[in-house]
Design a protein around this motif. Structure first.
Motif, PDB file in Angstrom:
ATOM      1  N   VAL A 138      37.821  37.411  41.904  1.00 43.80           N
ATOM      2  CA  VAL A 138      36.695  37.893  42.707  1.00 43.80           C
ATOM      3  C   VAL A 138      36.882  39.377  43.046  1.00 43.80           C
ATOM      4  CG1 VAL A 138      35.369  37.602  44.821  1.00 43.80           C
ATOM      5  CG2 VAL A 138      36.326  35.592  43.653  1.00 43.80           C
ATOM      6  N   CYS A 139      36.066  40.211  42.457  1.00 44.28           N
ATOM      7  CA  CYS A 139      35.944  41.639  42.762  1.00 44.28           C
ATOM      8  C   CYS A 139      37.295  42.337  42.905  1.00 44.28           C
ATOM      9  CB  CYS A 139      35.086  41.814  44.014  1.00 44.28           C
ATOM     10  SG  CYS A 139      34.435  43.502  44.215  1.00 44.28           S
ATOM     11  N   TYR A 140      37.763  42.571  44.128  1.00 45.70           N
ATOM     12  CA  TYR A 140      39.008  43.298  44.404  1.00 45.70           C
ATOM     13  C   TYR A 140      40.211  42.670  43.694  1.00 45.70           C
ATOM     14  CZ  TYR A 140      42.461  45.763  47.412  1.00 45.70           C
ATOM     15  OH  TYR A 140      43.496  46.525  47.903  1.00 45.70           O
ATOM     16  N   ASP A 141      40.174  41.355  43.482  1.00 46.13           N
ATOM     17  CA  ASP A 141      41.277  40.681  42.778  1.00 46.13           C
ATOM     18  C   ASP A 141      41.506  41.277  41.388  1.00 46.13           C
ATOM     19  OD1 ASP A 141      41.607  39.013  44.952  1.00 46.13           O
ATOM     20  OD2 ASP A 141      40.674  37.268  44.013  1.00 46.13           O
ATOM     21  N   SER A 142      40.444  41.791  40.774  1.00 42.52           N
ATOM     22  CA  SER A 142      40.575  42.342  39.425  1.00 42.52           C
ATOM     23  C   SER A 142      41.410  43.622  39.402  1.00 42.52           C
ATOM     24  CB  SER A 142      39.188  42.636  38.837  1.00 42.52           C
ATOM     25  OG  SER A 142      38.557  43.707  39.517  1.00 42.52           O
ATOM     26  N   GLU A 143      41.624  44.228  40.578  1.00 39.36           N
ATOM     27  CA  GLU A 143      42.382  45.477  40.651  1.00 39.36           C
ATOM     28  C   GLU A 143      43.893  45.243  40.688  1.00 39.36           C
ATOM     29  OE1 GLU A 143      40.833  48.315  43.505  1.00 39.36           O
ATOM     30  OE2 GLU A 143      38.839  47.414  43.383  1.00 39.36           O
ATOM     31  N   PHE A 144      44.308  43.970  40.589  1.00 38.97           N
ATOM     32  CA  PHE A 144      45.724  43.627  40.629  1.00 38.97           C
ATOM     33  C   PHE A 144      46.127  43.034  39.277  1.00 38.97           C
ATOM     34  CE2 PHE A 144      44.195  43.815  44.879  1.00 38.97           C
ATOM     35  CZ  PHE A 144      45.235  44.390  45.606  1.00 38.97           C
ATOM     36  N   PRO A 202      32.988  38.124  39.564  1.00 38.63           N
ATOM     37  CA  PRO A 202      31.819  38.364  40.415  1.00 38.63           C
ATOM     38  C   PRO A 202      32.144  39.457  41.424  1.00 38.63           C
ATOM     39  CG  PRO A 202      32.986  36.385  41.128  1.00 38.63           C
ATOM     40  CD  PRO A 202      33.695  36.873  39.900  1.00 38.63           C
ATOM     41  N   SER A 203      31.296  40.489  41.521  1.00 38.35           N
ATOM     42  CA  SER A 203      31.652  41.672  42.308  1.00 38.35           C
ATOM     43  C   SER A 203      30.530  42.167  43.206  1.00 38.35           C
ATOM     44  CB  SER A 203      32.079  42.816  41.370  1.00 38.35           C
ATOM     45  OG  SER A 203      33.234  42.462  40.647  1.00 38.35           O
ATOM     46  N   TYR A 204      30.954  42.895  44.245  1.00 39.13           N
ATOM     47  CA  TYR A 204      30.037  43.532  45.199  1.00 39.13           C
ATOM     48  C   TYR A 204      30.710  44.832  45.620  1.00 39.13           C
ATOM     49  CZ  TYR A 204      27.193  43.898  49.542  1.00 39.13           C
ATOM     50  OH  TYR A 204      26.355  44.302  50.551  1.00 39.13           O
ATOM     51  N   THR A 205      30.137  45.968  45.229  1.00 44.99           N
ATOM     52  CA  THR A 205      30.735  47.257  45.545  1.00 44.99           C
ATOM     53  C   THR A 205      29.688  48.163  46.174  1.00 44.99           C
ATOM     54  OG1 THR A 205      30.339  47.982  43.245  1.00 44.99           O
ATOM     55  CG2 THR A 205      32.522  47.127  43.778  1.00 44.99           C
ATOM     56  N   THR A 206      30.054  48.813  47.271  1.00 40.29           N
ATOM     57  CA  THR A 206      29.081  49.565  48.070  1.00 40.29           C
ATOM     58  C   THR A 206      29.237  51.080  47.960  1.00 40.29           C
ATOM     59  OG1 THR A 206      30.518  49.394  50.013  1.00 40.29           O
ATOM     60  CG2 THR A 206      28.823  47.695  49.734  1.00 40.29           C
ATOM     61  N   PHE A 243      35.275  48.353  37.707  1.00 37.06           N
ATOM     62  CA  PHE A 243      34.954  48.446  36.284  1.00 37.06           C
ATOM     63  C   PHE A 243      36.154  48.922  35.472  1.00 37.06           C
ATOM     64  CE2 PHE A 243      33.291  51.096  32.732  1.00 37.06           C
ATOM     65  CZ  PHE A 243      32.852  50.061  31.932  1.00 37.06           C
ATOM     66  N   LEU A 244      36.803  49.985  35.930  1.00 37.88           N
ATOM     67  CA  LEU A 244      37.933  50.518  35.181  1.00 37.88           C
ATOM     68  C   LEU A 244      39.118  49.564  35.209  1.00 37.88           C
ATOM     69  CD1 LEU A 244      37.686  54.273  36.208  1.00 37.88           C
ATOM     70  CD2 LEU A 244      37.019  53.244  34.032  1.00 37.88           C
ATOM     71  N   SER A 245      39.299  48.853  36.323  1.00 46.46           N
ATOM     72  CA  SER A 245      40.361  47.846  36.385  1.00 46.46           C
ATOM     73  C   SER A 245      40.099  46.742  35.376  1.00 46.46           C
ATOM     74  CB  SER A 245      40.462  47.262  37.796  1.00 46.46           C
ATOM     75  OG  SER A 245      40.910  48.233  38.720  1.00 46.46           O
ATOM     76  N   CYS A 246      38.846  46.304  35.285  1.00 50.98           N
ATOM     77  CA  CYS A 246      38.514  45.235  34.338  1.00 50.98           C
ATOM     78  C   CYS A 246      38.711  45.684  32.889  1.00 50.98           C
ATOM     79  CB  CYS A 246      37.081  44.762  34.569  1.00 50.98           C
ATOM     80  SG  CYS A 246      36.873  43.779  36.075  1.00 50.98           S
ATOM     81  N   ARG A 247      38.405  46.936  32.607  1.00 55.45           N
ATOM     82  CA  ARG A 247      38.664  47.453  31.259  1.00 55.45           C
ATOM     83  C   ARG A 247      40.157  47.410  30.958  1.00 55.45           C
ATOM     84  NH1 ARG A 247      35.582  52.969  29.853  1.00 55.45           N
ATOM     85  NH2 ARG A 247      36.270  52.386  27.762  1.00 55.45           N
ATOM     86  N   VAL A 258      36.748  40.003  29.600  1.00 52.23           N
ATOM     87  CA  VAL A 258      36.452  40.093  31.030  1.00 52.23           C
ATOM     88  C   VAL A 258      34.959  40.355  31.178  1.00 52.23           C
ATOM     89  CG1 VAL A 258      36.903  41.290  33.193  1.00 52.23           C
ATOM     90  CG2 VAL A 258      38.752  41.011  31.529  1.00 52.23           C
ATOM     91  N   ALA A 259      34.290  39.527  31.990  1.00 53.76           N
ATOM     92  CA  ALA A 259      32.859  39.701  32.269  1.00 53.76           C
ATOM     93  C   ALA A 259      32.681  40.003  33.748  1.00 53.76           C
ATOM     94  CB  ALA A 259      32.080  38.441  31.885  1.00 53.76           C
ATOM     95  N   ILE A 260      31.834  40.993  34.073  1.00 52.60           N
ATOM     96  CA  ILE A 260      31.632  41.425  35.452  1.00 52.60           C
ATOM     97  C   ILE A 260      30.148  41.344  35.797  1.00 52.60           C
ATOM     98  CG2 ILE A 260      32.410  43.118  37.143  1.00 52.60           C
ATOM     99  CD1 ILE A 260      33.435  44.815  34.788  1.00 52.60           C
ATOM    100  N   SER A 261      29.865  40.879  37.008  1.00 56.88           N
ATOM    101  CA  SER A 261      28.502  40.860  37.533  1.00 56.88           C
ATOM    102  C   SER A 261      28.489  41.579  38.876  1.00 56.88           C
ATOM    103  CB  SER A 261      28.022  39.416  37.694  1.00 56.88           C
ATOM    104  OG  SER A 261      26.707  39.373  38.174  1.00 56.88           O
ATOM    105  N   PHE A 262      27.388  42.255  39.212  1.00 52.87           N
ATOM    106  CA  PHE A 262      27.309  43.056  40.436  1.00 52.87           C
ATOM    107  C   PHE A 262      26.019  42.796  41.222  1.00 52.87           C
ATOM    108  CE2 PHE A 262      30.154  45.655  37.841  1.00 52.87           C
ATOM    109  CZ  PHE A 262      31.109  46.071  38.762  1.00 52.87           C
ATOM    110  N   VAL A 263      26.128  42.888  42.550  1.00 55.73           N
ATOM    111  CA  VAL A 263      24.964  43.053  43.419  1.00 55.73           C
ATOM    112  C   VAL A 263      24.490  44.496  43.270  1.00 55.73           C
ATOM    113  CG1 VAL A 263      24.186  43.141  45.828  1.00 55.73           C
ATOM    114  CG2 VAL A 263      25.664  41.280  45.057  1.00 55.73           C
TER     115      VAL A 263
END
Length: 296
Positions: free
Chosen positions: A156-162, A180-184, A193-197, A207-212
């Motif tokens: 979930v979102c921030y988890d992808s940065e680890f 699944p992500s939410y970034t403000t 995005f860069l973490s997921c890449r 890796v698939a990402i979705s955003f609000v």
């Protein structure tokens, strides 16, 4: 020769709205699922916090919103369970806030199967804002979802940065990671995005990402969300040179659908220009030895 099986994921760039009632929410979500099915998607991925929309109105505080969601969660689960079965599609329904004890809530990502089963992954790492409201607790378990499409993990979102979070999922067999992500802020979007890449490259996985997207104002805190959904893979043979299989347009409401095959991952792990997946396992074994400090 083994036949290549294509998997299609529809990633939603999703607008959270103040809706007049539950029925309007059902219509909105069913249309989203139908659109994913028209794109021949096997999986629909929705963004973090998209579940708060079931409250259908604004609240003064996060606490009020979180409490209002609780009696609606059984209906929420029933709806997605029915849609996954009716349209024969896996649905990762973003996240919803669920109470675990008095005054304590968790950010929970449900996944629904076409066979009627459903499960969830809790968010493991909380952002500074999530910590500051003193209501959310972090999850403490990872799960692998064994599906007819292969093994799937959720970060979930921030988890992808680890890196270690995704590494654990992949080393336990997951070849598809849903984020699944939410970034403000644009900086927050770029971090995810860069973490997921990086996770797709270093683990040789998808890796698939979705955003609000756009304005969100349901809990007394006005947010402007930024998002550009994407499906990513290794930047290696059989994949685009930048690893981006498909990507949406920033902050436009849309489904971003792309296809890939697990056979392509098998090939790149075996015959790619680099063998990140294999070499990371070797390094993990080396790293178990005591670290050596050299004084000179």
């Amino acid at each position: 020769m083994v036949e290549e099986v294509m998997i299609r994921i529809a990633c939603s760039q999703y607008q959270i709205e103040e809706l007049p009632d539950w029925e309007r929410y059902v219509v909105k979500i069913e249309k989203l699922v139908m659109d994913a099915k028209k794109d021949e998607a096997n999986i629909l991925l929705m963004p973090e916090y998209s579940g708060i929309e079931i409250a259908c109105k604004k609240f003064n505080t996060d606490g009020e919103l979180f409490e209002a969601l609780q009696p609606l969660i059984p209906k929420y689960i029933e709806l997605y369970q029915k849609l996954a079965q009716t349209y024969e599609i896996y649905i990762q329904a973003g996240t919803i806030i669920e109470k675990i004890k008095s005054g304590q809530f968790i950010n929970r990502a449900y996944i629904f199967s076409p066979n009627g089963a459903y499960e969830y992954q809790d968010k493991l790492q909380l952002t500074e804002y999530e910590k500051s409201i003193h209501l959310l607790q972090h999850g403490d378990k990872q799960k692998i979802f064994e599906t007819s499409l292969g093994k799937i993990g959720i970060a979930v979102c921030y988890d992808s940065e680890f890196p270690e979070i995704i590494r654990s999922l992949v080393q336990h067999g997951a070849s598809i990671i849903l984020v699944p992500s939410y970034t403000t802020t644009l900086a927050g979007y770029n971090r995810v995005f860069l973490s997921c890449r990086a996770r797709a490259i270093e683990n040789q996985c998808h890796v698939a990402i979705s955003f609000v997207i756009n304005e969100v104002n349901l809990s007394g805190e006005f947010d402007h969300a930024y998002g550009q959904a994407a499906i990513l893979g290794p930047a290696d043979i059989g994949f685009p040179d930048d690893g981006i299989i498909v990507q949406g347009q920033m902050n436009q409401p849309m489904l971003v659908t792309g296809k890939f095959s697990l056979e392509a991952l098998t090939l790149v792990r075996k015959e790619g220009q680099v063998h990140n997946f294999e070499d990371s396992v070797r390094f993990t074994q080396i790293n178990k030895e005591e670290m050596r400090f050299v004084l000179f």
